[in-house]
Design a protein around this motif. Structure first.
Motif, PDB file in Angstrom:
ATOM      1  N   UNK B 106       0.811  -1.225   0.000  1.00  0.00           N
ATOM      2  CA  UNK B 106       0.000   0.000   0.000  1.00  0.00           C
ATOM      3  C   UNK B 106       0.838   1.266   0.000  1.00  0.00           C
ATOM      4  N   UNK B 107       2.000   1.202  -0.575  1.00  0.00           N
ATOM      5  CA  UNK B 107       2.821   2.412  -0.673  1.00  0.00           C
ATOM      6  C   UNK B 107       2.180   3.366  -1.668  1.00  0.00           C
ATOM      7  N   UNK B 108       2.373   4.650  -1.461  1.00  0.00           N
ATOM      8  CA  UNK B 108       1.849   5.642  -2.393  1.00  0.00           C
ATOM      9  C   UNK B 108       2.559   5.455  -3.742  1.00  0.00           C
ATOM     10  N   UNK B 109       1.858   5.620  -4.854  1.00  0.00           N
ATOM     11  CA  UNK B 109       2.526   5.434  -6.150  1.00  0.00           C
ATOM     12  C   UNK B 109       3.698   6.396  -6.307  1.00  0.00           C
ATOM     13  N   UNK B 110       4.810   5.877  -6.791  1.00  0.00           N
ATOM     14  CA  UNK B 110       6.004   6.710  -6.926  1.00  0.00           C
ATOM     15  C   UNK B 110       6.852   6.169  -8.062  1.00  0.00           C
ATOM     16  N   UNK B 111       7.413   7.084  -8.826  1.00  0.00           N
ATOM     17  CA  UNK B 111       8.320   6.716  -9.909  1.00  0.00           C
ATOM     18  C   UNK B 111       9.673   7.305  -9.556  1.00  0.00           C
ATOM     19  N   UNK B 112      10.716   6.503  -9.583  1.00  0.00           N
ATOM     20  CA  UNK B 112      12.028   7.020  -9.204  1.00  0.00           C
ATOM     21  C   UNK B 112      13.093   6.512 -10.151  1.00  0.00           C
ATOM     22  N   UNK B 113      14.010   7.409 -10.510  1.00  0.00           N
ATOM     23  CA  UNK B 113      15.221   6.996 -11.211  1.00  0.00           C
ATOM     24  C   UNK B 113      16.163   6.461 -10.145  1.00  0.00           C
ATOM     25  N   UNK B 114      16.880   5.400 -10.460  1.00  0.00           N
ATOM     26  CA  UNK B 114      17.769   4.806  -9.462  1.00  0.00           C
ATOM     27  C   UNK B 114      19.188   5.301  -9.660  1.00  0.00           C
ATOM     28  N   UNK B 115      19.945   5.322  -8.583  1.00  0.00           N
ATOM     29  CA  UNK B 115      21.370   5.637  -8.689  1.00  0.00           C
ATOM     30  C   UNK B 115      22.126   4.342  -8.407  1.00  0.00           C
ATOM     31  N   UNK B 116      23.420   4.354  -8.636  1.00  0.00           N
ATOM     32  CA  UNK B 116      24.241   3.172  -8.376  1.00  0.00           C
ATOM     33  C   UNK B 116      24.199   2.921  -6.877  1.00  0.00           C
ATOM     34  N   UNK B 117      23.771   1.726  -6.499  1.00  0.00           N
ATOM     35  CA  UNK B 117      23.651   1.447  -5.068  1.00  0.00           C
ATOM     36  C   UNK B 117      23.045   0.098  -4.814  1.00  0.00           C
ATOM     37  N   UNK B 118      22.767  -0.156  -3.551  1.00  0.00           N
ATOM     38  CA  UNK B 118      22.242  -1.459  -3.118  1.00  0.00           C
ATOM     39  C   UNK B 118      20.731  -1.481  -3.168  1.00  0.00           C
ATOM     40  N   UNK B 119      20.198  -2.569  -3.710  1.00  0.00           N
ATOM     41  CA  UNK B 119      18.766  -2.781  -3.740  1.00  0.00           C
ATOM     42  C   UNK B 119      18.511  -4.017  -2.889  1.00  0.00           C
ATOM     43  N   UNK B 120      17.681  -3.900  -1.874  1.00  0.00           N
ATOM     44  CA  UNK B 120      17.453  -5.006  -0.949  1.00  0.00           C
ATOM     45  C   UNK B 120      16.004  -5.456  -1.024  1.00  0.00           C
ATOM     46  N   UNK B 121      15.807  -6.759  -1.204  1.00  0.00           N
ATOM     47  CA  UNK B 121      14.462  -7.337  -1.222  1.00  0.00           C
ATOM     48  C   UNK B 121      14.279  -8.078   0.093  1.00  0.00           C
ATOM     49  N   UNK B 122      13.317  -7.624   0.905  1.00  0.00           N
ATOM     50  CA  UNK B 122      13.093  -8.256   2.206  1.00  0.00           C
ATOM     51  C   UNK B 122      11.899  -9.183   2.110  1.00  0.00           C
ATOM     52  N   UNK B 123      12.161 -10.458   2.338  1.00  0.00           N
ATOM     53  CA  UNK B 123      11.072 -11.416   2.244  1.00  0.00           C
ATOM     54  C   UNK B 123      10.238 -11.446   3.508  1.00  0.00           C
ATOM     55  N   UNK B 124      10.818 -10.989   4.607  1.00  0.00           N
ATOM     56  CA  UNK B 124      10.070 -10.966   5.864  1.00  0.00           C
ATOM     57  C   UNK B 124       9.961 -12.344   6.479  1.00  0.00           C
ATOM     58  N   UNK B 125       9.774 -12.381   7.754  1.00  0.00           N
ATOM     59  CA  UNK B 125       9.606 -13.653   8.464  1.00  0.00           C
ATOM     60  C   UNK B 125      10.894 -14.455   8.411  1.00  0.00           C
ATOM     61  N   UNK B 126      10.803 -15.686   7.904  1.00  0.00           N
ATOM     62  CA  UNK B 126      11.979 -16.560   7.924  1.00  0.00           C
ATOM     63  C   UNK B 126      12.923 -16.311   6.751  1.00  0.00           C
ATOM     64  N   UNK B 127      12.431 -15.665   5.683  1.00  0.00           N
ATOM     65  CA  UNK B 127      13.252 -15.504   4.493  1.00  0.00           C
ATOM     66  C   UNK B 127      14.419 -14.554   4.699  1.00  0.00           C
ATOM     67  N   UNK B 128      15.521 -14.849   4.003  1.00  0.00           N
ATOM     68  CA  UNK B 128      16.700 -13.984   4.059  1.00  0.00           C
ATOM     69  C   UNK B 128      16.493 -12.782   3.147  1.00  0.00           C
TER      70      UNK B 128
END
Lengths: 67, 208
Positions: B106-128
């Motif tokens: 439910x994040x507000x809609x947003x469009x962003x250009x990315x810069x060189x950096x870390x992108x982290x995907x959090x699975x939540x709970x038991x996932x790494x």
């Protein structure tokens, strides 16, 4: 056009050129098994052939474009 | 039925216009029957619409349904590979050019250009957490908890060589200082400096 604000825009570099250069920089810093796989992603070459009377001639790889 | 037609609440009410009759009233000749006016036509349309299925009219915007689990949907694509295709994850930390931010359900809609950096995907709970280094790209978060991220490349930190990063950083710095200011070559060298610095930061090197 609005005034460009990024250093690359001011130097006449387009976004596509910028992001491709950044990706290339990233690939150059990779370790070996991933590196050759990734560098293959950005490698490209052109083949050229002459058509005569509706038939394609033999293809040759273009080494460089000369004016 | 007579009188005012019922106004279906689902339709936007058109702006009420005064009746427009463009015919001049000729004083002498027999006046022809009155031309249909705008308000008469609008009333006709409203009556016809109220007879049509009102439930169809209610949904005027088509939005994808948010996942029922309270997670968000992630589509993370590279030109050569699909990393996540509609996967339900807890959140994504996105390295936006204007700043890093975390996208949850439910994040507000947003469009962003990315810069060189870390992108982290959090699975939540038991996932790494899955971490990728990206050189750039775009992230689009839509209504309905779906986020599309596209990057030209995404690598795991284990695949990066810290020695190569330091060496390339030093080489790029000298190239940038020696190149003519404002030239194409100078810009390319500065791009290399920027990306190598970001990689150094992600790896924990202290590059000056």
């Amino acid at each position: 056009m609005t005034t460009p604000t990024t250093f690359w825009r001011l130097a006449g570099v387009s976004y596509v050129q910028y992001v491709n250069k950044a990706s290339s920089t990233l690939r150059m810093a990779l370790r070996e098994p991933a590196k050759s796989k990734a560098v293959a992603q950005e490698t490209f070459a052109y083949n050229r052939s002459q058509w005569t009377e509706g038939a394609q001639g033999p293809k040759t790889m273009v080494g460089k474009f000369s004016k | 039925r007579g009188g005012q037609p019922d106004e279906p609440s689902t339709f936007p009410s058109p702006p009420t216009t005064p009746s427009l009759s463009l015919r001049c009233r000729s004083p002498s000749a027999n006046r022809p029957p009155a031309a249909p006016t705008t308000t008469m036509m609008i009333s006709h349309l409203r009556r016809a619409a109220s007879r049509a299925a009102p439930s169809v009219a209610r949904r005027r915007l088509s939005t994808p349904a948010a996942p029922a689990s309270g997670l968000m949907k992630l589509n993370f694509n590279l030109p050569q590979e699909t990393l996540y295709d509609g996967a339900e994850v807890n959140s994504v930390i996105v390295p936006g050019a204007m700043g890093e931010y975390e996208v949850t359900a439910d994040h507000v809609p947003i469009v962003a250009e990315l810069k060189a950096g870390m992108l982290t995907v959090k699975h939540g709970g038991d996932g790494e957490d899955e971490k990728y280094f990206v050189p750039g790209g775009f992230s689009l978060t839509h209504v309905g908890s779906t986020t599309d991220i596209v990057c030209p490349e995404a690598v795991k930190l284990d695949d990066l060589d810290p020695a190569a990063v330091s060496a390339n950083y030093e080489a790029a710095k000298s190239k940038a200082s020696s190149a003519e200011a404002g030239s194409h070559a100078a810009a390319e060298a500065m791009i290399e400096v920027e990306v190598n610095k970001a990689m150094g930061g992600a790896l924990g090197l202290s590059l000056a």
